[in-house]
Design a protein around this motif. Structure first.
Motif, PDB file in Angstrom:
ATOM      1  N   VAL A  50      53.816  17.365  57.527  1.00 46.71           N
ATOM      2  CA  VAL A  50      54.246  17.987  58.780  1.00 46.71           C
ATOM      3  C   VAL A  50      55.687  17.588  59.085  1.00 46.71           C
ATOM      4  O   VAL A  50      56.489  18.404  59.556  1.00 46.71           O
ATOM      5  CB  VAL A  50      53.296  17.587  59.923  1.00 46.71           C
ATOM      6  N   LEU A  51      56.032  16.334  58.775  1.00 46.19           N
ATOM      7  CA  LEU A  51      57.404  15.855  59.017  1.00 46.19           C
ATOM      8  C   LEU A  51      58.410  16.660  58.207  1.00 46.19           C
ATOM      9  O   LEU A  51      59.456  17.080  58.726  1.00 46.19           O
ATOM     10  CB  LEU A  51      57.493  14.374  58.660  1.00 46.19           C
ATOM     11  N   VAL A  52      58.088  16.885  56.924  1.00 44.42           N
ATOM     12  CA  VAL A  52      59.005  17.665  56.078  1.00 44.42           C
ATOM     13  C   VAL A  52      59.132  19.087  56.608  1.00 44.42           C
ATOM     14  O   VAL A  52      60.236  19.637  56.713  1.00 44.42           O
ATOM     15  CB  VAL A  52      58.494  17.660  54.623  1.00 44.42           C
ATOM     16  N   ALA A  53      57.998  19.696  56.982  1.00 42.45           N
ATOM     17  CA  ALA A  53      58.051  21.070  57.489  1.00 42.45           C
ATOM     18  C   ALA A  53      58.815  21.144  58.801  1.00 42.45           C
ATOM     19  O   ALA A  53      59.473  22.148  59.083  1.00 42.45           O
ATOM     20  CB  ALA A  53      56.638  21.616  57.673  1.00 42.45           C
ATOM     21  N   LEU A  54      58.779  20.107  59.604  1.00 37.36           N
ATOM     22  CA  LEU A  54      59.484  20.121  60.888  1.00 37.36           C
ATOM     23  C   LEU A  54      60.980  19.948  60.702  1.00 37.36           C
ATOM     24  O   LEU A  54      61.780  20.603  61.370  1.00 37.36           O
ATOM     25  CB  LEU A  54      58.959  19.000  61.797  1.00 37.36           C
ATOM     26  N   ALA A  62      56.083  25.067  53.192  1.00 41.27           N
ATOM     27  CA  ALA A  62      55.003  25.798  52.528  1.00 41.27           C
ATOM     28  C   ALA A  62      55.125  25.696  51.016  1.00 41.27           C
ATOM     29  O   ALA A  62      54.144  25.905  50.297  1.00 41.27           O
ATOM     30  CB  ALA A  62      55.011  27.260  52.960  1.00 41.27           C
ATOM     31  N   LYS A  63      56.364  25.397  50.523  1.00 48.72           N
ATOM     32  CA  LYS A  63      56.518  25.250  49.066  1.00 48.72           C
ATOM     33  C   LYS A  63      55.801  23.999  48.577  1.00 48.72           C
ATOM     34  O   LYS A  63      55.360  23.932  47.443  1.00 48.72           O
ATOM     35  CB  LYS A  63      58.018  25.173  48.730  1.00 48.72           C
ATOM     36  N   GLN A  64      55.719  22.963  49.442  1.00 45.62           N
ATOM     37  CA  GLN A  64      55.071  21.715  49.030  1.00 45.62           C
ATOM     38  C   GLN A  64      53.574  21.895  48.827  1.00 45.62           C
ATOM     39  O   GLN A  64      52.991  21.393  47.882  1.00 45.62           O
ATOM     40  CB  GLN A  64      55.297  20.651  50.102  1.00 45.62           C
ATOM     41  N   ILE A  65      52.962  22.590  49.787  1.00 46.84           N
ATOM     42  CA  ILE A  65      51.524  22.834  49.664  1.00 46.84           C
ATOM     43  C   ILE A  65      51.266  24.205  50.266  1.00 46.84           C
ATOM     44  O   ILE A  65      51.539  24.442  51.439  1.00 46.84           O
ATOM     45  CB  ILE A  65      50.695  21.715  50.339  1.00 46.84           C
ATOM     46  N   SER A  66      50.806  25.131  49.428  1.00 48.66           N
ATOM     47  CA  SER A  66      50.689  26.509  49.887  1.00 48.66           C
ATOM     48  C   SER A  66      49.424  26.671  50.719  1.00 48.66           C
ATOM     49  O   SER A  66      48.579  25.785  50.801  1.00 48.66           O
ATOM     50  CB  SER A  66      50.667  27.463  48.700  1.00 48.66           C
ATOM     51  N   HIS A  67      49.322  27.845  51.328  1.00 51.48           N
ATOM     52  CA  HIS A  67      48.182  28.152  52.186  1.00 51.48           C
ATOM     53  C   HIS A  67      46.866  28.077  51.416  1.00 51.48           C
ATOM     54  O   HIS A  67      45.901  27.457  51.855  1.00 51.48           O
ATOM     55  CB  HIS A  67      48.352  29.572  52.732  1.00 51.48           C
ATOM     56  N   ASP A  68      46.880  28.724  50.230  1.00 44.96           N
ATOM     57  CA  ASP A  68      45.630  28.785  49.458  1.00 44.96           C
ATOM     58  C   ASP A  68      45.234  27.401  48.964  1.00 44.96           C
ATOM     59  O   ASP A  68      44.060  27.040  48.994  1.00 44.96           O
ATOM     60  CB  ASP A  68      45.807  29.737  48.270  1.00 44.96           C
ATOM     61  N   LEU A 135      46.151  23.239  60.149  1.00 39.66           N
ATOM     62  CA  LEU A 135      46.236  23.423  61.597  1.00 39.66           C
ATOM     63  C   LEU A 135      47.687  23.630  62.016  1.00 39.66           C
ATOM     64  O   LEU A 135      48.024  24.574  62.742  1.00 39.66           O
ATOM     65  CB  LEU A 135      45.643  22.192  62.274  1.00 39.66           C
ATOM     66  N   PHE A 136      48.566  22.760  61.501  1.00 37.37           N
ATOM     67  CA  PHE A 136      49.981  22.828  61.870  1.00 37.37           C
ATOM     68  C   PHE A 136      50.588  24.161  61.444  1.00 37.37           C
ATOM     69  O   PHE A 136      51.223  24.848  62.242  1.00 37.37           O
ATOM     70  CB  PHE A 136      50.713  21.659  61.208  1.00 37.37           C
ATOM     71  N   TYR A 137      50.385  24.549  60.171  1.00 35.45           N
ATOM     72  CA  TYR A 137      51.004  25.781  59.681  1.00 35.45           C
ATOM     73  C   TYR A 137      50.495  26.985  60.437  1.00 35.45           C
ATOM     74  O   TYR A 137      51.255  27.885  60.782  1.00 35.45           O
ATOM     75  CB  TYR A 137      50.734  25.951  58.191  1.00 35.45           C
ATOM     76  N   ASN A 138      49.194  27.039  60.723  1.00 34.16           N
ATOM     77  CA  ASN A 138      48.646  28.218  61.398  1.00 34.16           C
ATOM     78  C   ASN A 138      49.211  28.350  62.794  1.00 34.16           C
ATOM     79  O   ASN A 138      49.565  29.442  63.220  1.00 34.16           O
ATOM     80  CB  ASN A 138      47.119  28.133  61.447  1.00 34.16           C
ATOM     81  N   ILE A 139      49.307  27.215  63.512  1.00 28.73           N
ATOM     82  CA  ILE A 139      49.826  27.294  64.875  1.00 28.73           C
ATOM     83  C   ILE A 139      51.296  27.683  64.859  1.00 28.73           C
ATOM     84  O   ILE A 139      51.743  28.532  65.630  1.00 28.73           O
ATOM     85  CB  ILE A 139      49.595  25.951  65.604  1.00 28.73           C
ATOM     86  N   ILE A 140      52.094  27.082  63.934  1.00 33.70           N
ATOM     87  CA  ILE A 140      53.515  27.396  63.874  1.00 33.70           C
ATOM     88  C   ILE A 140      53.732  28.857  63.497  1.00 33.70           C
ATOM     89  O   ILE A 140      54.569  29.565  64.069  1.00 33.70           O
ATOM     90  CB  ILE A 140      54.201  26.460  62.844  1.00 33.70           C
TER      91      ILE A 140
ATOM     92  N   ALA B 106      40.544  31.899  62.594  1.00 37.01           N
ATOM     93  CA  ALA B 106      39.981  33.154  63.097  1.00 37.01           C
ATOM     94  C   ALA B 106      40.716  33.619  64.336  1.00 37.01           C
ATOM     95  O   ALA B 106      40.882  34.821  64.560  1.00 37.01           O
ATOM     96  CB  ALA B 106      38.495  32.958  63.398  1.00 37.01           C
ATOM     97  N   THR B 107      41.208  32.679  65.163  1.00 39.27           N
ATOM     98  CA  THR B 107      41.891  33.084  66.394  1.00 39.27           C
ATOM     99  C   THR B 107      43.322  33.510  66.125  1.00 39.27           C
ATOM    100  O   THR B 107      43.783  34.521  66.656  1.00 39.27           O
ATOM    101  CB  THR B 107      41.904  31.917  67.394  1.00 39.27           C
ATOM    102  N   LEU B 108      44.042  32.728  65.290  1.00 39.20           N
ATOM    103  CA  LEU B 108      45.477  32.956  65.172  1.00 39.20           C
ATOM    104  C   LEU B 108      45.830  34.001  64.130  1.00 39.20           C
ATOM    105  O   LEU B 108      46.860  34.647  64.236  1.00 39.20           O
ATOM    106  CB  LEU B 108      46.183  31.632  64.834  1.00 39.20           C
ATOM    107  N   ARG B 109      45.017  34.167  63.099  1.00 32.43           N
ATOM    108  CA  ARG B 109      45.373  35.130  62.056  1.00 32.43           C
ATOM    109  C   ARG B 109      44.999  36.550  62.417  1.00 32.43           C
ATOM    110  O   ARG B 109      45.399  37.481  61.758  1.00 32.43           O
ATOM    111  CB  ARG B 109      44.669  34.761  60.745  1.00 32.43           C
ATOM    112  N   SER B 110      44.197  36.700  63.485  1.00 40.14           N
ATOM    113  CA  SER B 110      43.699  38.049  63.771  1.00 40.14           C
ATOM    114  C   SER B 110      44.795  38.919  64.369  1.00 40.14           C
ATOM    115  O   SER B 110      44.760  40.120  64.243  1.00 40.14           O
ATOM    116  CB  SER B 110      42.501  37.972  64.717  1.00 40.14           C
ATOM    117  N   HIS B 111      45.806  38.287  65.063  1.00 36.50           N
ATOM    118  CA  HIS B 111      46.875  39.132  65.578  1.00 36.50           C
ATOM    119  C   HIS B 111      48.207  38.800  64.994  1.00 36.50           C
ATOM    120  O   HIS B 111      48.520  38.383  64.040  1.00 36.50           O
ATOM    121  CB  HIS B 111      46.996  39.128  67.106  1.00 36.50           C
TER     122      HIS B 111
END
Lengths: 150, 111
Positions: A50-54, A62-68, A135-140, B106-111
């Motif tokens: 998270v520190l690196v991404a910030l 995202a290059k360090q660790i991808s979503h998948d 959690l961090f990536y999705n919220i950002i 489910a909440t954040l990716r839907s929009h």
């Protein structure tokens, strides 16, 4: 002026991040010997990503660790935990049994000891680290998308 | 006791005047005060912290401390409790994390 501040933050976080990651791995794999364990070590490891991404931006992070990869690690950690418990059943003991299932206990106090505790702590660390990162990536990203739409 | 009740009612009316609260705000203050009173009452009735005669120091922590190393092989007694003795509870914790992530995606990716 902003670029100078960015430079300081970037170089510092780039220097510090590997040490934080090594410390996180240390806390995870010494979970049965010293204070700490899967939850705290995973939180330390995830915090370094998270520190690196910030300090850089989302693409570098995202290059360090991808979503998948994060999703696979997330599910894999939980699955490894449950499978370790099922292995104990296959060996003829209760669910999540340790010594009675015949996991190799080793010498008490050594790094490779305590049987299932070592394995489960490892999986828990992976899971907690990827949970924090996901959690961090999705919220950002949600912030970014709504920012673009406006 | 009646004096205390009178002071509380006077304080509520004073706050209502000062903060210009509606009847709903007065009800909120009353409810929060009631909850706070019962919390304080519960904490005051709790046994002192770290007393060896506390009811939590029964045969279960004694068993953990006496034979934890022999049972689990882990020197860290916290690890031996949460990952060996109470591992099923830790599976629940991991499931909570998993469900939290699933809900966020489910909440954040839907929009």
């Amino acid at each position: 002026m902003g670029t100078l501040e960015n430079q300081i933050v970037r170089i510092t976080s780039r220097l510090v991040a590997p040490f934080i990651q090594v410390y996180g791995i240390y806390v995870i794999i010494h979970g049965h010997l010293s204070p700490g364990g899967g939850f705290s070590g995973g939180a330390i490891f995830g915090a370094s990503l998270v520190l690196v991404a910030l300090s850089f931006n989302l693409e570098v992070g995202a290059k360090q660790i991808s979503h998948d990869t994060a999703s696979i690690l997330e599910s894999g950690g939980a699955l490894g935990f449950v499978i370790t418990g099922l292995v104990a059943i296959a060996l003829g003991a209760n669910f999540l049994a340790n010594q009675s299932a015949g996991f190799p206990m080793g010498q008490t106090g050594q790094l490779f000891s305590a049987g299932a505790i070592f394995i489960i702590t490892f999986f828990l660390g992976i899971k907690v680290a990827s949970t924090i990162v996901t959690l961090f990536y999705n919220i950002i990203e949600g912030e970014d998308k709504s920012g673009d739409a406006h | 006791m009646e004096d205390l009740l009178f002071i509380i009612i006077a304080a509520i009316f004073a706050m209502r005047y000062l903060l210009r609260l509606q009847a709903r705000g007065v009800f909120t203050i009353l409810l929060v005060g009631l909850i706070g009173f019962f919390f304080s009452f519960t904490v005051a009735e709790m046994p002192p912290f770290g007393d060896p005669n506390n009811p939590v120091f029964n045969e279960i922590p004694a068993r953990y401390m006496e034979s934890g190393v022999a049972d689990t092989g882990a020197v860290n007694i916290v690890s031996s409790v949460i990952i060996d003795y109470r591992a099923f509870d830790t599976i629940g914790e991991a499931t909570v994390l998993f469900v939290a992530i699933a809900a966020v995606i489910a909440t954040l990716r839907s929009h």
